[in-house]
Motif scaffolding. Sequence first.
Motif, PDB file in Angstrom:
ATOM      1  N   LYS A 146       0.839  -1.210   0.000  1.00 58.81           N
ATOM      2  CA  LYS A 146       0.000   0.000   0.000  1.00 58.81           C
ATOM      3  C   LYS A 146       0.874   1.260   0.000  1.00 58.81           C
ATOM      4  CE  LYS A 146      -3.708   2.230   2.596  1.00 58.81           C
ATOM      5  NZ  LYS A 146      -4.495   2.205   3.820  1.00 58.81           N
ATOM      6  N   SER A 147       1.903   1.290   0.847  1.00 61.03           N
ATOM      7  CA  SER A 147       2.807   2.438   0.898  1.00 61.03           C
ATOM      8  C   SER A 147       3.651   2.528  -0.365  1.00 61.03           C
ATOM      9  CB  SER A 147       3.723   2.349   2.116  1.00 61.03           C
ATOM     10  OG  SER A 147       2.973   2.400   3.301  1.00 61.03           O
ATOM     11  N   CYS A 148       4.041   1.396  -0.899  1.00 60.64           N
ATOM     12  CA  CYS A 148       4.869   1.360  -2.099  1.00 60.64           C
ATOM     13  C   CYS A 148       4.165   2.035  -3.271  1.00 60.64           C
ATOM     14  CB  CYS A 148       5.233  -0.087  -2.435  1.00 60.64           C
ATOM     15  SG  CYS A 148       6.605  -0.212  -3.583  1.00 60.64           S
ATOM     16  N   GLN A 149       2.867   1.902  -3.356  1.00 59.89           N
ATOM     17  CA  GLN A 149       2.111   2.517  -4.437  1.00 59.89           C
ATOM     18  C   GLN A 149       2.091   4.038  -4.334  1.00 59.89           C
ATOM     19  OE1 GLN A 149      -1.727   0.638  -4.324  1.00 59.89           O
ATOM     20  NE2 GLN A 149      -0.937  -1.325  -5.034  1.00 59.89           N
ATOM     21  N   LYS A 150       2.374   4.571  -3.149  1.00 60.19           N
ATOM     22  CA  LYS A 150       2.342   6.017  -2.926  1.00 60.19           C
ATOM     23  C   LYS A 150       3.735   6.598  -2.689  1.00 60.19           C
ATOM     24  CE  LYS A 150      -2.183   5.757  -0.750  1.00 60.19           C
ATOM     25  NZ  LYS A 150      -2.959   6.106   0.423  1.00 60.19           N
ATOM     26  N   ILE A 151       4.771   5.849  -2.996  1.00 64.48           N
ATOM     27  CA  ILE A 151       6.120   6.217  -2.586  1.00 64.48           C
ATOM     28  C   ILE A 151       6.599   7.549  -3.158  1.00 64.48           C
ATOM     29  CG2 ILE A 151       7.396   4.986  -4.380  1.00 64.48           C
ATOM     30  CD1 ILE A 151       9.233   4.056  -1.996  1.00 64.48           C
ATOM     31  N   PHE A 152       6.079   7.972  -4.311  1.00 67.17           N
ATOM     32  CA  PHE A 152       6.544   9.215  -4.906  1.00 67.17           C
ATOM     33  C   PHE A 152       5.651  10.410  -4.587  1.00 67.17           C
ATOM     34  CE2 PHE A 152       8.667   6.000  -7.516  1.00 67.17           C
ATOM     35  CZ  PHE A 152       9.981   6.404  -7.273  1.00 67.17           C
ATOM     36  N   GLU A 153       4.695  10.229  -3.700  1.00 69.79           N
ATOM     37  CA  GLU A 153       3.905  11.363  -3.243  1.00 69.79           C
ATOM     38  C   GLU A 153       4.802  12.234  -2.365  1.00 69.79           C
ATOM     39  OE1 GLU A 153       0.285  10.138  -1.386  1.00 69.79           O
ATOM     40  OE2 GLU A 153      -0.400   9.045  -3.159  1.00 69.79           O
ATOM     41  N   PRO A 154       4.617  13.568  -2.388  1.00 76.35           N
ATOM     42  CA  PRO A 154       5.525  14.457  -1.656  1.00 76.35           C
ATOM     43  C   PRO A 154       5.660  14.124  -0.175  1.00 76.35           C
ATOM     44  CG  PRO A 154       4.138  15.725  -3.113  1.00 76.35           C
ATOM     45  CD  PRO A 154       3.634  14.301  -3.159  1.00 76.35           C
ATOM     46  N   PHE A 155       4.566  13.787   0.487  1.00 71.50           N
ATOM     47  CA  PHE A 155       4.648  13.424   1.899  1.00 71.50           C
ATOM     48  C   PHE A 155       3.970  12.075   2.081  1.00 71.50           C
ATOM     49  CE2 PHE A 155       4.876  17.990   1.794  1.00 71.50           C
ATOM     50  CZ  PHE A 155       5.949  18.240   2.639  1.00 71.50           C
ATOM     51  N   LEU A 156       4.715  11.134   2.586  1.00 71.93           N
ATOM     52  CA  LEU A 156       4.197   9.777   2.760  1.00 71.93           C
ATOM     53  C   LEU A 156       4.282   9.418   4.230  1.00 71.93           C
ATOM     54  CD1 LEU A 156       3.403   6.904   1.728  1.00 71.93           C
ATOM     55  CD2 LEU A 156       5.843   6.467   1.499  1.00 71.93           C
ATOM     56  N   ARG A 157       3.131   9.038   4.795  1.00 70.36           N
ATOM     57  CA  ARG A 157       3.148   8.560   6.178  1.00 70.36           C
ATOM     58  C   ARG A 157       3.231   7.049   6.131  1.00 70.36           C
ATOM     59  NH1 ARG A 157       2.754  12.141   9.792  1.00 70.36           N
ATOM     60  NH2 ARG A 157       2.253  10.771  11.464  1.00 70.36           N
ATOM     61  N   GLN A 158       4.168   6.507   6.857  1.00 74.82           N
ATOM     62  CA  GLN A 158       4.333   5.062   6.859  1.00 74.82           C
ATOM     63  C   GLN A 158       4.632   4.589   8.280  1.00 74.82           C
ATOM     64  OE1 GLN A 158       7.714   4.890   4.213  1.00 74.82           O
ATOM     65  NE2 GLN A 158       9.049   4.375   5.881  1.00 74.82           N
ATOM     66  N   ARG A 159       4.474   3.313   8.482  1.00 77.73           N
ATOM     67  CA  ARG A 159       4.795   2.729   9.778  1.00 77.73           C
ATOM     68  C   ARG A 159       6.123   2.014   9.670  1.00 77.73           C
ATOM     69  NH1 ARG A 159       1.162   2.831  13.596  1.00 77.73           N
ATOM     70  NH2 ARG A 159      -0.971   3.253  13.058  1.00 77.73           N
ATOM     71  N   ASN A 160       7.014   2.287  10.603  1.00 76.59           N
ATOM     72  CA  ASN A 160       8.290   1.592  10.688  1.00 76.59           C
ATOM     73  C   ASN A 160       8.372   0.943  12.057  1.00 76.59           C
ATOM     74  OD1 ASN A 160       9.289   2.111   8.203  1.00 76.59           O
ATOM     75  ND2 ASN A 160      10.490   3.895   8.808  1.00 76.59           N
ATOM     76  N   TRP A 161       8.501  -0.337  12.100  1.00 81.29           N
ATOM     77  CA  TRP A 161       8.609  -1.163  13.280  1.00 81.29           C
ATOM     78  C   TRP A 161       7.800  -0.618  14.453  1.00 81.29           C
ATOM     79  CZ3 TRP A 161      12.495   2.116  15.421  1.00 81.29           C
ATOM     80  CH2 TRP A 161      13.393   2.630  14.510  1.00 81.29           C
ATOM     81  N   GLY A 162       6.491  -0.381  14.155  1.00 82.00           N
ATOM     82  CA  GLY A 162       5.560  -0.037  15.218  1.00 82.00           C
ATOM     83  C   GLY A 162       5.480   1.441  15.545  1.00 82.00           C
ATOM     84  N   LYS A 163       6.312   2.276  14.921  1.00 78.87           N
ATOM     85  CA  LYS A 163       6.263   3.714  15.210  1.00 78.87           C
ATOM     86  C   LYS A 163       5.750   4.427  13.966  1.00 78.87           C
ATOM     87  CE  LYS A 163      10.242   3.640  18.286  1.00 78.87           C
ATOM     88  NZ  LYS A 163      11.589   4.121  18.496  1.00 78.87           N
ATOM     89  N   GLU A 164       4.844   5.357  14.166  1.00 80.21           N
ATOM     90  CA  GLU A 164       4.345   6.188  13.067  1.00 80.21           C
ATOM     91  C   GLU A 164       5.441   7.181  12.721  1.00 80.21           C
ATOM     92  OE1 GLU A 164       1.211   7.426  10.459  1.00 80.21           O
ATOM     93  OE2 GLU A 164       1.202   5.787  11.873  1.00 80.21           O
ATOM     94  N   ALA A 166       6.804  10.121   9.566  1.00 83.03           N
ATOM     95  CA  ALA A 166       6.592  10.824   8.293  1.00 83.03           C
ATOM     96  C   ALA A 166       7.893  10.836   7.511  1.00 83.03           C
ATOM     97  CB  ALA A 166       6.137  12.253   8.555  1.00 83.03           C
ATOM     98  N   SER A 167       7.820  10.530   6.221  1.00 81.53           N
ATOM     99  CA  SER A 167       8.978  10.590   5.344  1.00 81.53           C
ATOM    100  C   SER A 167       8.668  11.562   4.226  1.00 81.53           C
ATOM    101  CB  SER A 167       9.273   9.217   4.752  1.00 81.53           C
ATOM    102  OG  SER A 167       9.590   8.299   5.756  1.00 81.53           O
ATOM    103  N   VAL A 168       9.673  12.325   3.823  1.00 81.63           N
ATOM    104  CA  VAL A 168       9.493  13.307   2.768  1.00 81.63           C
ATOM    105  C   VAL A 168      10.232  12.826   1.529  1.00 81.63           C
ATOM    106  CG1 VAL A 168       9.872  15.693   2.092  1.00 81.63           C
ATOM    107  CG2 VAL A 168       9.364  15.143   4.466  1.00 81.63           C
ATOM    108  N   PHE A 169       9.536  12.824   0.396  1.00 76.68           N
ATOM    109  CA  PHE A 169      10.137  12.434  -0.871  1.00 76.68           C
ATOM    110  C   PHE A 169       9.947  13.586  -1.858  1.00 76.68           C
ATOM    111  CE2 PHE A 169       8.811   8.515   1.136  1.00 76.68           C
ATOM    112  CZ  PHE A 169       9.956   7.733   1.003  1.00 76.68           C
ATOM    113  N   PRO A 170      10.938  14.519  -1.963  1.00 81.73           N
ATOM    114  CA  PRO A 170      10.762  15.644  -2.889  1.00 81.73           C
ATOM    115  C   PRO A 170      10.848  15.196  -4.325  1.00 81.73           C
ATOM    116  CG  PRO A 170      12.899  15.775  -1.789  1.00 81.73           C
ATOM    117  CD  PRO A 170      12.162  14.591  -1.228  1.00 81.73           C
TER     118      PRO A 170
END
Length: 170
Positions: A146-164, A166-170
């Motif tokens: 699900k996150s992979c499909q949105k990876i090039f959106e400017p701001f992607l919220r994802q879960r990493n090992w249980g912690k919310e 935010a990652s930025v992809f300019p």
Amino acid sequence: MHIDKDSELKFYVDQILSSAEKSANLTRQLLAFSRKQTIAPKETDLNELIKGMKKLLLRIIGEDIELQAHLAEKDITVMVDPGQIEQVLMNLCTNARDAMPNGGLLSISTEAVRLDEDYTRTHDLEKPGRYALIAVTDTGIGIDEKSCQKIFEPFLRQRNWGKEQASVFP
């Protein structure tokens, strides 16, 4: 860098360095995202750029992650803004670090490739020809579909090992 591994202060120093790096990266990303950062392309050897970043990348990823560079035997000179390439590499390495909380392997490789007409047509590239390839791989936990499909959106919220997070992809 001079604090012993067993020192009580090591944890705090690592947290301060990590926070400073994240703040600097976020500022650069926001400037680039808002197009206020000037792009200054110049002839750049990708292999030398990566070699020059090695110490910084080692500090970013920490002691539990092994960094390997598999660089092309010949120079790969391209017209790019070196700062933007450095930013992308730092972002990828930071994300890889976060995906490997118990350590692992991070690999950066370069290669000169020739892309034919079939490839450029199916991958929406301008024209066939010689291209520079930088590949960054890691042994981390990966990203969900699900996150992979949105990876090039400017701001992607994802879960990493249980912690919310935010990652930025300019």
